[in-house]
Motif scaffolding. Structure first.
Motif, PDB file in Angstrom:
ATOM      1  N   GLY A 122       0.762  -1.235   0.000  1.00 15.33           N
ATOM      2  CA  GLY A 122       0.000   0.000   0.000  1.00 15.33           C
ATOM      3  C   GLY A 122       0.792   1.283   0.000  1.00 15.33           C
ATOM      4  O   GLY A 122       0.220   2.361   0.067  1.00 15.33           O
ATOM      5  N   GLY A 123       2.138   1.218  -0.112  1.00 17.27           N
ATOM      6  CA  GLY A 123       2.868   2.472  -0.023  1.00 17.27           C
ATOM      7  C   GLY A 123       4.082   2.642  -0.904  1.00 17.27           C
ATOM      8  O   GLY A 123       4.349   3.733  -1.384  1.00 17.27           O
ATOM      9  N   ASN A 124       4.849   1.606  -1.113  1.00 19.39           N
ATOM     10  CA  ASN A 124       6.103   1.721  -1.853  1.00 19.39           C
ATOM     11  C   ASN A 124       5.849   1.406  -3.326  1.00 19.39           C
ATOM     12  O   ASN A 124       5.714   0.246  -3.693  1.00 19.39           O
ATOM     13  CB  ASN A 124       7.136   0.763  -1.250  1.00 19.39           C
ATOM     14  CG  ASN A 124       8.544   1.110  -1.637  1.00 19.39           C
ATOM     15  OD1 ASN A 124       8.797   2.139  -2.247  1.00 19.39           O
ATOM     16  ND2 ASN A 124       9.476   0.243  -1.291  1.00 19.39           N
ATOM     17  N   THR A 125       5.774   2.438  -4.174  1.00 17.86           N
ATOM     18  CA  THR A 125       5.427   2.268  -5.579  1.00 17.86           C
ATOM     19  C   THR A 125       6.664   2.376  -6.460  1.00 17.86           C
ATOM     20  O   THR A 125       7.453   3.311  -6.329  1.00 17.86           O
ATOM     21  CB  THR A 125       4.388   3.314  -6.023  1.00 17.86           C
ATOM     22  OG1 THR A 125       3.218   3.155  -5.221  1.00 17.86           O
ATOM     23  CG2 THR A 125       4.021   3.159  -7.486  1.00 17.86           C
ATOM     24  N   GLY A 126       6.810   1.405  -7.359  1.00 16.12           N
ATOM     25  CA  GLY A 126       7.934   1.402  -8.288  1.00 16.12           C
ATOM     26  C   GLY A 126       7.445   1.354  -9.725  1.00 16.12           C
ATOM     27  O   GLY A 126       6.334   0.902 -10.015  1.00 16.12           O
ATOM     28  N   ASP A 127       8.294   1.842 -10.627  1.00 17.51           N
ATOM     29  CA  ASP A 127       8.013   1.786 -12.057  1.00 17.51           C
ATOM     30  C   ASP A 127       8.449   0.441 -12.607  1.00 17.51           C
ATOM     31  O   ASP A 127       9.600   0.036 -12.402  1.00 17.51           O
ATOM     32  CB  ASP A 127       8.762   2.902 -12.800  1.00 17.51           C
ATOM     33  CG  ASP A 127       8.270   4.284 -12.417  1.00 17.51           C
ATOM     34  OD1 ASP A 127       7.048   4.448 -12.244  1.00 17.51           O
ATOM     35  OD2 ASP A 127       9.105   5.192 -12.279  1.00 17.51           O
ATOM     36  N   VAL A 128       7.566  -0.243 -13.289  1.00 10.19           N
ATOM     37  CA  VAL A 128       7.912  -1.498 -13.953  1.00 10.19           C
ATOM     38  C   VAL A 128       8.495  -1.109 -15.305  1.00 10.19           C
ATOM     39  O   VAL A 128       7.775  -0.693 -16.203  1.00 10.19           O
ATOM     40  CB  VAL A 128       6.685  -2.416 -14.100  1.00 10.19           C
ATOM     41  CG1 VAL A 128       7.046  -3.679 -14.867  1.00 10.19           C
ATOM     42  CG2 VAL A 128       6.131  -2.758 -12.731  1.00 10.19           C
ATOM     43  N   THR A 129       9.825  -1.207 -15.430  1.00 10.67           N
ATOM     44  CA  THR A 129      10.499  -0.767 -16.654  1.00 10.67           C
ATOM     45  C   THR A 129      10.622  -1.877 -17.680  1.00 10.67           C
ATOM     46  O   THR A 129      10.886  -1.602 -18.845  1.00 10.67           O
ATOM     47  CB  THR A 129      11.893  -0.186 -16.337  1.00 10.67           C
ATOM     48  OG1 THR A 129      12.676  -1.198 -15.682  1.00 10.67           O
ATOM     49  CG2 THR A 129      11.773   1.039 -15.438  1.00 10.67           C
ATOM     50  N   SER A 130      10.437  -3.122 -17.249  1.00 15.11           N
ATOM     51  CA  SER A 130      10.436  -4.252 -18.177  1.00 15.11           C
ATOM     52  C   SER A 130       9.625  -5.383 -17.557  1.00 15.11           C
ATOM     53  O   SER A 130       9.816  -5.718 -16.392  1.00 15.11           O
ATOM     54  CB  SER A 130      11.870  -4.720 -18.463  1.00 15.11           C
ATOM     55  OG  SER A 130      11.866  -5.806 -19.364  1.00 15.11           O
ATOM     56  N   PHE A 131       8.720  -5.923 -18.359  1.00 15.02           N
ATOM     57  CA  PHE A 131       7.927  -7.065 -17.920  1.00 15.02           C
ATOM     58  C   PHE A 131       7.568  -7.888 -19.142  1.00 15.02           C
ATOM     59  O   PHE A 131       6.953  -7.384 -20.078  1.00 15.02           O
ATOM     60  CB  PHE A 131       6.658  -6.614 -17.192  1.00 15.02           C
ATOM     61  CG  PHE A 131       5.710  -7.742 -16.878  1.00 15.02           C
ATOM     62  CD1 PHE A 131       6.118  -8.816 -16.114  1.00 15.02           C
ATOM     63  CD2 PHE A 131       4.415  -7.717 -17.362  1.00 15.02           C
ATOM     64  CE1 PHE A 131       5.248  -9.858 -15.830  1.00 15.02           C
ATOM     65  CE2 PHE A 131       3.536  -8.748 -17.079  1.00 15.02           C
ATOM     66  CZ  PHE A 131       3.951  -9.821 -16.312  1.00 15.02           C
ATOM     67  N   ASN A 132       8.029  -9.134 -19.155  1.00 16.23           N
ATOM     68  CA  ASN A 132       7.676 -10.044 -20.232  1.00 16.23           C
ATOM     69  C   ASN A 132       7.692 -11.468 -19.677  1.00 16.23           C
ATOM     70  O   ASN A 132       7.722 -11.653 -18.464  1.00 16.23           O
ATOM     71  CB  ASN A 132       8.599  -9.861 -21.450  1.00 16.23           C
ATOM     72  CG  ASN A 132      10.059 -10.043 -21.109  1.00 16.23           C
ATOM     73  OD1 ASN A 132      10.425 -10.957 -20.366  1.00 16.23           O
ATOM     74  ND2 ASN A 132      10.910  -9.163 -21.629  1.00 16.23           N
ATOM     75  N   ASN A 133       7.680 -12.442 -20.558  1.00 15.59           N
ATOM     76  CA  ASN A 133       7.599 -13.836 -20.110  1.00 15.59           C
ATOM     77  C   ASN A 133       8.830 -14.309 -19.350  1.00 15.59           C
ATOM     78  O   ASN A 133       8.782 -15.349 -18.690  1.00 15.59           O
ATOM     79  CB  ASN A 133       7.363 -14.753 -21.311  1.00 15.59           C
ATOM     80  CG  ASN A 133       5.999 -14.521 -21.914  1.00 15.59           C
ATOM     81  OD1 ASN A 133       5.080 -14.109 -21.223  1.00 15.59           O
ATOM     82  ND2 ASN A 133       5.871 -14.757 -23.198  1.00 15.59           N
ATOM     83  N   SER A 134       9.941 -13.574 -19.451  1.00 17.80           N
ATOM     84  CA  SER A 134      11.164 -14.053 -18.805  1.00 17.80           C
ATOM     85  C   SER A 134      11.743 -13.116 -17.761  1.00 17.80           C
ATOM     86  O   SER A 134      12.592 -13.541 -16.987  1.00 17.80           O
ATOM     87  CB  SER A 134      12.230 -14.325 -19.876  1.00 17.80           C
ATOM     88  OG  SER A 134      12.565 -13.131 -20.555  1.00 17.80           O
TER      89      SER A 134
END
Length: 172
Positions: free
Chosen positions: A132-144
């Motif tokens: 509920g508090g520590n937010t991060g940017d997902v800079t890469s997300f894929n199958n691996s």
């Protein structure tokens, strides 16, 4: 020969003009949802840098603290589709502290930690929020792989601290 040059120049011009920007602003890769994120990810990379600017008599003193993780072994994070996670980390952390105009000081320690909690994802912003508090940017997300970057700025009366962290995970 002139016709060949003309046709060649014309063909190149048409190709250059037709190559437009097809980016419509949507993120590349799969949609970021708990169901797609679900799984076990090995912890493979950690770096952090904190820059502290402290107001002192006559100016500003700057301290830079850099942390680099390695030797992650079986460290991992498990994301469940219901929005919960479990971590199990054991790795070496090297911390280098550089006070302005001084030699750097390096310390190494072994980090052993485990945790459970909840998370939420925002596909539109490509972010993940833990507990509920520590937010991060997902800079890469894929199958691996999964990469998350956190940035925090803390300002007080005579001190500013800016922290940037990057975590990388590989899906098992």
């Amino acid at each position: 020969m002139k016709n060949l040059k003309f046709i060649l120049v014309l063909a190149i011009s048409v190709m250059a003009i037709s190559c437009g920007n097809d980016d419509d602003g949507t993120p590349a890769g799969p949609t970021l949802t708990p169901a797609l994120l679900e799984g076990t990810y090995n912890f493979t990379f950690f770096e952090s840098e904190e820059v502290i600017e402290q107001q002192v008599t006559g100016g500003t003193a700057t301290t830079t603290i850099t942390e680099v993780g390695d030797t992650f072994g079986s460290s991992n994070i498990v994301f469940n589709a219901n929005g919960t996670y479990t971590t199990s980390f054991q790795y070496r952390l090297t911390t280098t502290t550089q006070l302005e105009n001084n030699d750097p000081v390096e310390e190494t320690e072994i980090i052993v930690d485990s945790d459970t909690g909840s998370y939420t994802v925002n596909d539109a912003d490509q972010t993940i929020t833990f507990d509920g508090g520590n937010t991060g940017d997902v800079t890469s997300f894929n199958n691996s792989q999964l990469r998350i970057e956190f940035m925090d700025v803390d300002v007080s009366t005579d001190r500013t601290s800016t922290t940037n962290q990057e975590f990388r995970f590989e899906r098992q």
